[in-house]
Write an enzyme that holds these catalytic residues in place. Structure first.
Site, PDB file in Angstrom:
ATOM      1  CB  CYS A  22      -0.832  -0.011   1.095  1.00  0.00           C
ATOM      2  SG  CYS A  22      -2.023  -1.221   1.276  1.00  0.00           S
ATOM      3  N   GLY A  48       0.984  -0.492  -4.873  1.00  0.00           N
ATOM      4  CA  GLY A  48      -0.262  -1.098  -4.918  1.00  0.00           C
ATOM      5  C   GLY A  48      -1.105  -0.789  -6.199  1.00  0.00           C
ATOM      6  CG  ASN A 123       2.172   0.986   3.706  1.00  0.00           C
ATOM      7  OD1 ASN A 123       3.400   1.759   3.477  1.00  0.00           O
ATOM      8  ND2 ASN A 123       2.125  -0.376   3.123  1.00  0.00           N
ATOM      9  N   GLY A 124       0.950  -1.224   5.837  1.00  0.00           N
ATOM     10  CA  GLY A 124       1.355  -2.165   6.763  1.00  0.00           C
ATOM     11  C   GLY A 124       0.195  -3.328   7.058  1.00  0.00           C
ATOM     12  CE1 TYR A 263      10.816  -5.709  -7.202  1.00  0.00           C
ATOM     13  CE2 TYR A 263       9.343  -6.129  -5.491  1.00  0.00           C
ATOM     14  CZ  TYR A 263       9.272  -5.980  -6.680  1.00  0.00           C
ATOM     15  OH  TYR A 263       8.518  -6.307  -7.663  1.00  0.00           O
TER      16      TYR A 263
END
Ligand code: SF4
Length: 490
Positions: A22, A48, A123-124, A263
């Site tokens: 996210c 995302g 996010n997480g 990445y």
């Protein structure tokens, strides 16, 4: 649906990678808040690609727009932006870790409370979301989605805190795991980061407007300035009186996700004081120092292997060549993610540059090997194009453990490195040699002396199994504990 799914209906067919889940964006104090949020989300699209949403507020009411798809498809029309008036907004791009692909899970989530409306984007991944959900349902909460983000909303609703900030603090004390979140109430933009700081969250400004978002590339696209990282454990509140910082949690050693550098983050972003592109090059250089082999040139697996391959080539004084060309126009939804076609998918996405490769000994640099399906096909493709030797170099240590902090990973049993040693993997992908950067080498590339095993500087659990936060709802092999809790809810 298994919250730790191994295939996904929207998967690119050869997308054999860990996947960021996210990205978030919030802005307070701009008449163009929705348009700027849409642009910010566009810059965060790599975090995302399944769905996106924006909620704006114009001083009297909230305006939501959420849909499945890419940001440009959802918010590319001015008529859509016009339905999102106001001088504050938050937005979210999503690739689910928890909750199935459904519109009801698309964030920002919105709820009406006794104190007014609140939109929230996260996010997480919470490692105790199922346990908390179980308790909340037993106490009468009615969940609308299967996303663990909704847990925040119910905890805020049931909190006894007098002020919104008190409720947020009380809520964040109950959750475990990784969260970088933005929230929008009638009067405030709120940003918060978990005490370990697993996922990035930064503060920016554009004129008088304040911005809280995942990465600096979301600031660059709108011409905003980077102010600073939101600190782990910090809650930022922006309202008409300005910006306030709160640090209600006990100090703890931060453990930022080291894989963001390898990445996930965009290479033109800077996170936690490090430029991602330069860091990837440094990892590639370290990899060359550790595992150089006689070869004619270095080629990357595009796009994610490019910066590390440049670093490898510069350090080894070998030429850098584009031996694989990536097709950027691969459709995302027209192929079922089944194994047979997954193999075809590699050819859809990459093609070997035969004239470069014929008769040559090449060092092929990629950032990771997950299941190994793509690596095997890429090596085969390079060989079929005439390469005499193919030496694979990986700019991360072997990924032997699943992530429970907001990254989509296969269950442990499907990770190639969880089942085979390096020689076994080499045989599996049919390379002439294979080497990964060492864990200490990775830390050296980050500017550290090495991994501090007593107090590791980053989260590196997918390489080491050293999970910084307890996996309350999970066992390390996969999702058994969480799934049984969810089954109990059904
Ligand atoms: Fe990042 Fe790996 Fe830690 Fe997950 S387990 S937060 S991917 S370093």
């Amino acid at each position: 649906m298994n919250p730790r799914s191994t295939t996904h209906p929207f998967s690119a067919p050869d997308d054999d990678k860990f996947r960021e889940e996210c990205g978030v964006f919030g802005i307070y104090g701009s008449d163009d808040s929705a348009a700027l949020t849409a642009l910010g989300l566009h810059a965060l699209q790599h975090r995302g690609q399944e769905a996106a949403g924006i909620v704006s507020y114009d001083g009297s009411r909230f305006y939501p727009h959420r849909a499945l798809g890419l940001v440009g498809d959802i918010f590319g029309e001015q008529e859509i932006i016009d339905t999102l008036p106001g001088d504050s907004a938050i937005g979210h791009v999503r690739y689910s870790t928890t909750g199935e692909t459904a519109l009801r899970n698309v964030q920002p989530l919105y709820a009406d409370y006794s104190f007014g409306g609140l939109a929230l984007a996260h996010n997480g991944n919470l490692t105790n979301a199922a346990s908390l959900r179980h308790d909340l349902v037993n106490r009468g909460s009615l969940f609308q989605s299967t996303s663990d983000t909704e847990v925040f909303q119910h905890l805020i609703a049931t909190s006894s805190g007098a002020r919104l900030l008190d409720r947020v603090v009380e809520t964040l004390r109950e959750v475990e795991g990784a969260f970088s979140l933005v929230a929008l109430s009638r009067r405030k933009l709120i940003g918060a980061r978990d005490p370990k700081g697993f996922r990035p969250l930064i503060l920016g400004s554009l004129g008088d407007a304040s911005i809280i978002t995942s990465e600096t590339c979301a600031l660059d696209i709108i011409g905003a300035e980077f102010v600073r990282d939101v600190e782990p454990g910090e809650i930022i509140v922006v309202d008409e009186e300005g910006l306030h910082s709160h640090t209600p949690f006990p100090a703890t050693r931060k453990r930022f996700c080291i894989f963001e550098y390898i990445y996930f983050a965009r290479p033109d972003s800077s996170v936690e004081g490090r430029n991602v592109y330069e860091t990837r090059k440094a990892i590639g250089a370290e990899l060359a120092r550790e595992s150089l082999v006689d070869a004619d040139f270095v080629i990357p697996v595009p796009d994610s292997g490019v910066p590390a391959a440049i670093g490898f080539a510069q350090e080894s004084h070998l030429p850098f060549e584009l031996g694989l060309i990536r097709n950027h126009y691969v459709g995302r939804t027209f192929i079922e993610p089944i194994d047979e076609i997954r193999h075809l998918g590699v050819k859809l996405k990459h093609n070997a540059n035969r004239q470069q490769l014929e008769g040559k000994r090449v060092i092929l640099v990629d950032d990771s090997i997950v299941r190994g399906t793509t690596s095997r096909k890429i090596v085969e493709m390079v060989r079929q194009a005439g390469a005499r030797e193919v030496h694979m170099r990986i700019s991360s240590p072997p990924t032997m453990h699943s992530c429970f902090y907001g990254i989509d990973t296969p269950e442990r049993g499907q990770l190639l490195a969880a089942n085979l040693d390096v020689e076994g993997i080499r045989q599996q992908i049919n390379a002439d040699s294979l080497a990964y950067v060492s864990i200490d080498g990775l830390y050296r590339a980050m500017g550290e002396a090495g991994r501090n095993n007593d107090e590791p500087q980053f989260c590196d659990a997918c390489f080491t199994g050293d999970y910084p936060i307890s996996l309350t709802d999970f066992d390390e092999g996969g999702a058994t504990a969480q799934m049984s809790l969810l089954a109990g809810l059904a």
